[in-house]
Scaffold this active site. Structure first.
Site, mmCIF file in Angstrom:
data_model
loop_
_atom_site.group_PDB
_atom_site.id
_atom_site.type_symbol
_atom_site.label_atom_id
_atom_site.label_comp_id
_atom_site.label_asym_id
_atom_site.label_seq_id
_atom_site.Cartn_x
_atom_site.Cartn_y
_atom_site.Cartn_z
ATOM 1 N N HIS B 56 0.822 -1.220 0.000
ATOM 2 C CA HIS B 56 0.000 0.000 0.000
ATOM 3 C C HIS B 56 0.856 1.269 0.000
ATOM 4 O O HIS B 56 0.373 2.344 0.327
ATOM 5 C CB HIS B 56 -0.910 0.026 1.228
ATOM 6 C CG HIS B 56 -1.760 -1.196 1.393
ATOM 7 N ND1 HIS B 56 -2.642 -1.605 0.435
ATOM 8 C CD2 HIS B 56 -1.831 -2.109 2.398
ATOM 9 C CE1 HIS B 56 -3.250 -2.722 0.845
ATOM 10 N NE2 HIS B 56 -2.768 -3.046 2.027
ATOM 11 N N HIS B 215 -7.088 -4.704 -1.171
ATOM 12 C CA HIS B 215 -6.399 -5.976 -1.420
ATOM 13 C C HIS B 215 -7.081 -6.717 -2.561
ATOM 14 O O HIS B 215 -6.867 -7.910 -2.740
ATOM 15 C CB HIS B 215 -6.417 -6.857 -0.173
ATOM 16 C CG HIS B 215 -6.006 -6.157 1.070
ATOM 17 N ND1 HIS B 215 -6.909 -5.529 1.900
ATOM 18 C CD2 HIS B 215 -4.782 -5.953 1.614
ATOM 19 C CE1 HIS B 215 -6.253 -4.965 2.912
ATOM 20 N NE2 HIS B 215 -4.972 -5.205 2.760
#
Lengths: 332, 332
Positions: B56, B215
């Site tokens: 991320h 995700h």
């Protein structure tokens, strides 16, 4: 073609409108002809103007602001801006010490900036950025292409201009930074130009374009997919060989820029940084400044470039100086 | 799988090493257990610690530094960090006013941060980030997911902590920012987790995952490719409905964050900004702060999220306060 887009013909105008709205404290957008200027006009300094085809964001509009550009002229995607854009931008930002154009070396950009320069009623000069050591001559270029090193040229010249330095001094610094900078890129995928609607070039699942240009121009060679260690080693060698060819001493302090082309995540860019920094250090290059991220992109291309700039005290001082733009900001 | 990578098992360590080397002025990297801290330990303040799976970036390590985090604990890609990482990080950065953990609401993260909190010999508290209004309960989540709003929580709490505020005050501000923030994302492509070597989910050339998680978790619904105007309108409506459901008055000043997931170019993000800002304004939301770029990514996913945070004077003051991290910097 999967993009966040309405009509292809409106994409640039809508994106520019969004940029100007998001950064209304920093920039003003002027349409027809299209150019962006600082919100607050600067005075008694060389006005620094850059521009080129869109699709390389944050270059160039993202570098408008204190310590960098006074104006930017965005062309359509991968298309040179026109002389009337440059003329209008120059009229808007001229600040009594002349205009310095920073131009990436593509035939269309060079021709149009030269036409604008001839028509301009102010003293002006040009810095031609030619940092790409991948190939000599290319699809849109005679000589070397201008790529990610452009950010370093714009940052340093922009800083010097804030001090009230002369047009000649700003041009000299820009030429020096360009001469001390070398870049090379590698593509894992093509980019897709909206108006074309399909990838600019074909690249199989197992191939990499080594030395690719920021419009998808061919590089040095097409190679099979290999480890990051091997890829980065070839890129670092290309840069060091280029400095040797140009008789530039690389046993000095340097700035290392790992630039993403738009579709490569930061996690991979830092992995590239790790390999490149170690390789340069093993060749006695002392990396003292670093920049990692998407600074000169090629739409959605997955890939990255490595840029090394050999610093001296003057370049380091202007790199470190405060800057306040949408794309680069520190000290303010 | 085309990535700049050597061995899959080494990717995280190599990327962290590159991050720490590129930002050696800002952070220190500690291995086994893995955590990163500020280069200069802060004193007499609440220590702010975050963490979560990698992939991320720049979240979370990119937000370590003055005005934001004291430490970050990176797990493997899309995998929670372990309690021993959090404990070691807390021991390293505790500064006499307790520890505040900022945790995105994923079951593994929550469980491991709670285990660490129980073992910790210092006063501590937790802010749970739950800004994603796309779905309730998800692949890895009970309740709402924590996504791009995390940056706003970390920025504001980090600023307050610098003033020497108490643990209770820092937690209260974090909870308030979270309660006043809503996000929703849309994916044009899947991401590819290196260890899996293939896309996390299948998405045809004509489909979009509306409400996707960071995700690649399923969103609200899969829709056919459509114009950016239509896509953004659905996202803006989702956010405004969420504020209505939570009885939060949206007729106020707001921060608008357009966040790229890693594979979407800035040109498209600004186009999204342009549409979203107009739609919000038409609903009397007054956008007074903006952020556009890749701040909370999902590896190489092409896609973007929209986050709206309803400001008040306190939140605005802490958003504006100086910050010096790799991923966010102003005023310093």
């Amino acid at each position: 073609m999967k993009k966040f887009i309405n009509k292809v013909d409106d994409m640039l105008a809508e994106s520019l409108a969004g940029f100007a709205a998001a950064h209304a404290d920093l920039v003003s957008l002027h349409l027809d002809p299209n150019y962006l200027t600082r919100k607050l006009k600067a005075h008694n300094k060389v006005a620094i103007i850059s521009g080129g085809g869109s699709g390389h964001e944050p270059l160039h509009a993202g570098y408008i602001g204190y310590g960098m550009l006074d104006a930017a002229c965005p062309g359509h995607v991968f298309t040179s801006p026109s002389p009337d854009q440059m003329l209008a931008a120059a009229q808007a930002v001229q600040a009594d010490k002349g205009i310095l154009f920073i131009v990436k070396n593509y035939a269309g950009d060079v021709m149009n900036f030269e036409m604008a320069a001839e028509m301009l009623p102010f003293e002006n000069a040009k810095v031609l950025v030619t940092d790409d050591c991948a190939v000599i001559n290319s699809t849109y270029t005679t000589g070397r292409r201008g790529v990610a090193g452009t950010v370093i040229v714009e940052k340093c010249v922009g800083s010097l201009a804030e001090t009230g330095a002369s047009l000649q001094a700003c041009k000299a610094l820009g030429d020096k930074v360009n001469a001390r900078t070398a870049s090379i890129g590698a593509a894992l995928t093509s980019c897709t130009v909206p108006a074309a609607g399909r990838p600019t070039f074909d690249l199989s699942e197992n191939d990499i374009e080594m030395g690719v240009g920021i419009h998808g121009e061919p590089g040095r060679r097409r190679i099979t997919l290999r480890s990051a260690d091997e890829l980065v080693e070839e890129m670092v060698e290309a840069i060091l060989s280029d400095f040797n060819l140009r008789s530039i001493n690389s046993q000095t302090e340097a700035l290392l820029l790992i630039n993403g082309f738009g579709g490569t995540p930061l996690m991979e860019l830092y992995l590239i940084y790790n390999i490149a920094a170690k390789l340069f250090k093993s060749k006695d290059v002392n990396i003292v400044r670093s920049l990692v991220g998407n600074y000169v992109t090629a739409l959605d291309m997955a890939g990255a470039s490595i840029t090394l700039c050999m610093l001296d005290d003057e370049i380091k001082q202007h790199w470190d100086a405060p800057v306040h733009t949408a794309g680069l900001r520190w000290g303010l």
